[in-house]
Design an enzyme around this catalytic site. Structure first.
Site, mmCIF file in Angstrom:
data_model
loop_
_atom_site.group_PDB
_atom_site.id
_atom_site.type_symbol
_atom_site.label_atom_id
_atom_site.label_comp_id
_atom_site.label_asym_id
_atom_site.label_seq_id
_atom_site.Cartn_x
_atom_site.Cartn_y
_atom_site.Cartn_z
ATOM 1 N N HIS A 159 1.215 -0.901 -0.354
ATOM 2 C CA HIS A 159 0.276 -0.368 0.077
ATOM 3 C C HIS A 159 0.567 1.012 -0.355
ATOM 4 O O HIS A 159 0.416 2.159 -0.645
ATOM 5 C CB HIS A 159 -0.792 -0.288 0.755
ATOM 6 C CG HIS A 159 -0.672 -0.382 2.930
ATOM 7 N ND1 HIS A 159 0.781 -0.658 2.462
ATOM 8 C CD2 HIS A 159 -1.035 0.447 3.621
ATOM 9 C CE1 HIS A 159 1.143 -1.111 3.981
ATOM 10 N NE2 HIS A 159 0.473 -0.229 4.687
ATOM 11 N N TYR A 160 1.663 1.251 0.570
ATOM 12 C CA TYR A 160 2.963 2.649 0.721
ATOM 13 C C TYR A 160 3.394 2.567 -1.034
ATOM 14 O O TYR A 160 3.661 3.953 -1.215
ATOM 15 C CB TYR A 160 3.635 2.539 2.118
ATOM 16 C CG TYR A 160 4.521 2.948 2.010
ATOM 17 C CD1 TYR A 160 4.667 4.300 2.557
ATOM 18 C CD2 TYR A 160 6.003 3.620 2.086
ATOM 19 C CE1 TYR A 160 5.357 5.931 2.963
ATOM 20 C CE2 TYR A 160 7.029 4.184 1.912
ATOM 21 C CZ TYR A 160 6.143 5.812 2.130
ATOM 22 O OH TYR A 160 7.548 6.764 2.329
ATOM 23 N N ASN A 161 3.961 1.644 -1.033
ATOM 24 C CA ASN A 161 4.782 1.730 -2.328
ATOM 25 C C ASN A 161 3.820 2.197 -3.752
ATOM 26 O O ASN A 161 3.956 3.275 -4.491
ATOM 27 C CB ASN A 161 5.683 0.070 -2.927
ATOM 28 C CG ASN A 161 6.159 -0.322 -1.997
ATOM 29 O OD1 ASN A 161 6.461 -0.859 -0.776
ATOM 30 N ND2 ASN A 161 7.825 0.155 -2.087
#
Length: 256
Positions: A159-161
């Protein structure tokens, strides 16, 4: 320090600590009036107080970048106080400790909403105000993880990437759309930075340095000041012919 931002007003998200706070102090030291915003209103106020303690000009506001009314109210307060807004630093961001197997939809939505949708909402609200002032500049905060996955194991933070991977393309699209209003839009991609985003010990431990040493060309962890310097330059007239780029500030991380 120079007065490269004298007479300008800047709106900074996530200014309650780390890169955001250091950027607020840097820009204020170079003459800018600072609207320090953060979802933690007390932290934003502390940043504003630090600016004022160094004879700078600052206001603060509690802003959740997922909430348009928060953004609008803070922007209106800055324009009412100073007459205009000229610069924007889209810095607010977060991550949750999830890999694919345990990543929930709620965690996915939270991280995407803050890290990517939040930058869109703030830019959409601030762009007309920058345009009304005759133009200006925006810097969005990305990360090297927009281009590569940084992990010492077999799990990542999808999700962060994904959220940060969208920032460089959002930056390009905004640069194209806002050029007619004399607004430049660029982004900065920090590498490993010693802030409270991750614990300082995690970033600077011997184990972490051994892992990062395989990629870093400059043999140290970055600091918020390293990023603030790059942000200040991209916002300044010294970068007047630079638009739509992603600038790595990563100690050479993406080089190899």
């Amino acid at each position: 320090m120079s007065e490269r931002h004298a007479g300008r007003s800047v709106f900074i998200t996530g200014a309650g600590g780390g890169i955001g706070r250091e950027t607020a102090l840097r820009l204020a030291g170079e003459g800018a009036r600072v609207m320090a915003t953060d979802v933690n209103g007390d932290a934003a106020r502390e940043t504003a107080d630090l600016v004022k303690a160094k004879d700078g000009t600052a206001l603060s506001a509690t802003v959740d970048v997922r909430v348009r009314s928060d953004i609008r109210a803070a922007a209106e307060a800055a324009v009412e106080a100073w007459g205009s807004l000229n610069l924007l630093v889209n810095n607010a961001g977060l991550v949750t400790p999830h890999s694919l197997s345990d990543l929930t939809e709620d965690a996915w939505d939270l991280v995407l909403d803050v890290n990517l949708k939040g930058q869109f909402l703030v830019a959409q609200e601030l762009a007309p105000r920058l345009g009304a002032a005759g133009g200006g500049a925006i810097v969005n905060l990305s990360t090297v993880e927009a281009s590569v996955v940084v992990t010492s194991g077999s799990t990542a933070q999808p999700h962060y990437n994904a959220s940060k991977g969208g920032v460089p393309m959002l930056t390009k699209a905004l640069a194209v759309e806002l050029a007619a209003q004399n607004i430049r839009v660029n982004c900065v991609a920090p590498g490993p930075i010693a802030t409270d985003f991750f614990s300082y010990e995690d970033v600077t431990s011997s184990e972490a340095m051994e892992f990062m040493g395989q990629r870093l060309l400059v043999n140290r962890v970055g600091t918020p000041a390293d990023v603030a310097s790059a942000v200040s330059w991209l916002l300044s007239d010294e970068a007047a012919w630079i638009d739509g780029i992603e600038l790595p500030v990563d100690g050479g991380w993406l080089t190899r």
